[in-house]
Each structure stands twice: as C-alpha cells, then as structure tokens.
Scaffold this motif. Structure first.
Motif, mmCIF file in Angstrom:
data_model
loop_
_atom_site.group_PDB
_atom_site.id
_atom_site.type_symbol
_atom_site.label_atom_id
_atom_site.label_comp_id
_atom_site.label_asym_id
_atom_site.label_seq_id
_atom_site.Cartn_x
_atom_site.Cartn_y
_atom_site.Cartn_z
ATOM 1 N N LEU A 20 34.872 27.881 -5.217
ATOM 2 C CA LEU A 20 34.076 26.814 -5.851
ATOM 3 C C LEU A 20 33.013 27.387 -6.782
ATOM 4 C CD1 LEU A 20 33.482 24.582 -2.699
ATOM 5 C CD2 LEU A 20 35.181 24.250 -4.513
ATOM 6 N N PRO A 21 32.948 26.901 -8.013
ATOM 7 C CA PRO A 21 31.913 27.345 -8.947
ATOM 8 C C PRO A 21 30.603 26.608 -8.670
ATOM 9 C CG PRO A 21 33.253 25.685 -10.003
ATOM 10 C CD PRO A 21 33.847 25.895 -8.624
ATOM 11 N N HIS A 22 29.518 27.127 -9.198
ATOM 12 C CA HIS A 22 28.233 26.444 -9.112
ATOM 13 C C HIS A 22 27.345 26.932 -10.253
ATOM 14 C CE1 HIS A 22 27.500 30.239 -6.957
ATOM 15 N NE2 HIS A 22 26.232 30.095 -7.346
ATOM 16 N N ARG A 23 26.253 26.235 -10.447
ATOM 17 C CA ARG A 23 25.305 26.574 -11.516
ATOM 18 C C ARG A 23 24.143 27.383 -10.948
ATOM 19 N NH1 ARG A 23 25.586 26.431 -16.761
ATOM 20 N NH2 ARG A 23 23.582 25.421 -17.023
ATOM 21 N N GLU A 24 23.683 28.365 -11.711
ATOM 22 C CA GLU A 24 22.495 29.129 -11.348
ATOM 23 C C GLU A 24 21.365 28.720 -12.290
ATOM 24 O OE1 GLU A 24 21.939 31.043 -8.905
ATOM 25 O OE2 GLU A 24 23.888 31.685 -8.157
ATOM 26 N N ASP A 25 20.168 28.562 -11.750
ATOM 27 C CA ASP A 25 18.986 28.225 -12.555
ATOM 28 C C ASP A 25 18.571 29.477 -13.326
ATOM 29 O OD1 ASP A 25 16.551 27.553 -13.607
ATOM 30 O OD2 ASP A 25 15.839 26.509 -11.815
ATOM 31 N N SER A 26 18.654 29.431 -14.640
ATOM 32 C CA SER A 26 18.331 30.603 -15.472
ATOM 33 C C SER A 26 16.859 30.983 -15.407
ATOM 34 C CB SER A 26 18.726 30.337 -16.929
ATOM 35 O OG SER A 26 18.013 29.230 -17.435
#
Length: 200
Positions: free
Chosen positions: A193-199
């Motif tokens: 599963l992909p996810h977003r990282e807070d830059s």
C-alpha cells in the motif's frame, strides 16, 4: 495487526454490529493503514464504511496532491467486495472538503494547529451526517498515545490529567491505539500500500 484491531474493537465495543463508520484519511501511513484494515474488517464485524479527507490548505500543491492521492487510493483499493457467500459490499464512498486554516487562524487569533483540528472535526461531523455514519474513526496509534502522556508530563499535568488517548470519545473511535508505527509499516509493506509523506 488486523487481529489486534479486531480485539480492541470487540473488547471496547467500538463498532457495534450494524454501525456505519466514517474513516478520516489524510493520506499518511497511519490513516491509509486504518482505512485498509477497516475495509477488510467490515464483512467480519458487520459494519458499513465511508471515508473522508479534509484539505487544510496549509501546504500548497502538497495539500492538493494529498487530496488527489486519497481520492485515487479509495477508488482503487476500496471498491466493492464480493464475499464468499455471494454478497457484494458496496465501494467505500469518499467525502472531501477544503478549508483555509491559515486565514481562519488569523481571523480568530487562535493557533494554526488548534484551528486545523477544529475545522477538521467540524468537517468530519458534517461528512458523517451526510454519509449516515454514527461513528468517526481516526488513526491514532500507540505512538500517539505515548507522545500524549509525555507531552502532558512536560506541561506539568497532575495525575488526574495524565491519562492517555481513550479508544472512544463520544462518536470518535480510535481502533489503532494498540498498534505502533513499526506494525503500521509492516502492514503497508505486506499489502503493497502506498501513502503520502509530509514534506515539511
């Protein structure tokens, strides 16, 4: 991990059969994990599931990409489920909204973090009403729980106020409070599963 969540849900009576839960999804690892786990638990525990994403409008294009990611994730990974008995569960419906937390914080004189929380929960309550959901699930984990206790200790909270995050607070449930970050990462890896990282 699914079994740990199921045990907490059962022991704390977080999701009575027939419930409809709205899952808050930011696109980060914890919330993606929660949504996917609930998606797989819904036929076992007999509840309905919707999802919600609130764009705080704080991170420009990153916020827009988060919203788009959640939209695509729900569409691709949370479709209709065909069960062994032939029943078909409907796809997860996504509710989205965008706010301007910075502008509202400046208007009210409150901090950005506090304002973001107020606007996010106001949206979640509205989305739950729209979805016909009686519960809202958030992805607080064991790590969040420990962090809460530490922060309260640092602030000098007395023993009465030292309690950690509760599994249930009103209509808000937290099914992942027994799960730590390492277990979340293992789950995401196992399911691809992909996810977003807070830059930031």
């Amino acid at each position: 991990m699914l079994e740990q969540m199921r045990q907490l849900i059962s022991s704390a009576a977080l999701l009575p059969p027939g419930s409809h839960v709205l899952c808050a999804v930011s696109g980060g690892a914890d919330s993606v994990c929660l949504l996917h786990a609930l998606y797989h638990l819904r036929p076992i525990l007999n509840f309905s599931l919707s999802a919600a994403h609130y764009d705080h409008g704080l991170r420009g294009e990153d916020s827009t990409r988060d919203a788009k990611f959640v939209e695509q994730f729900v569409s691709l990974c949370c479709g209709a489920q065909r069960l062994p008995d032939g029943r078909v569960l409907p796809p997860v419906q996504l509710y989205q909204a965008k706010g301007d937390v910075g502008k509202e914080a400046a208007r009210t004189g409150h901090g950005v973090e506090e304002t973001a929380r107020v606007l996010r929960y106001a949206f979640l309550r509205q989305a739950a009403q729209q979805a016909g959901a009686n519960l809202i699930a958030t992805a607080h984990t064991a790590d969040d729980n420990a962090e809460t206790v530490i922060m309260r200790m640092i602030r000098g909270t007395g023993l009465k106020g030292l309690g950690a995050i509760a599994p249930v607070s009103g209509k808000v449930i937290r099914p992942m409070l027994l799960i730590n970050r390492q277990e979340v990462e293992k789950f995401l890896l196992a399911w691809g599963l992909p996810h977003r990282e807070d830059s930031s």
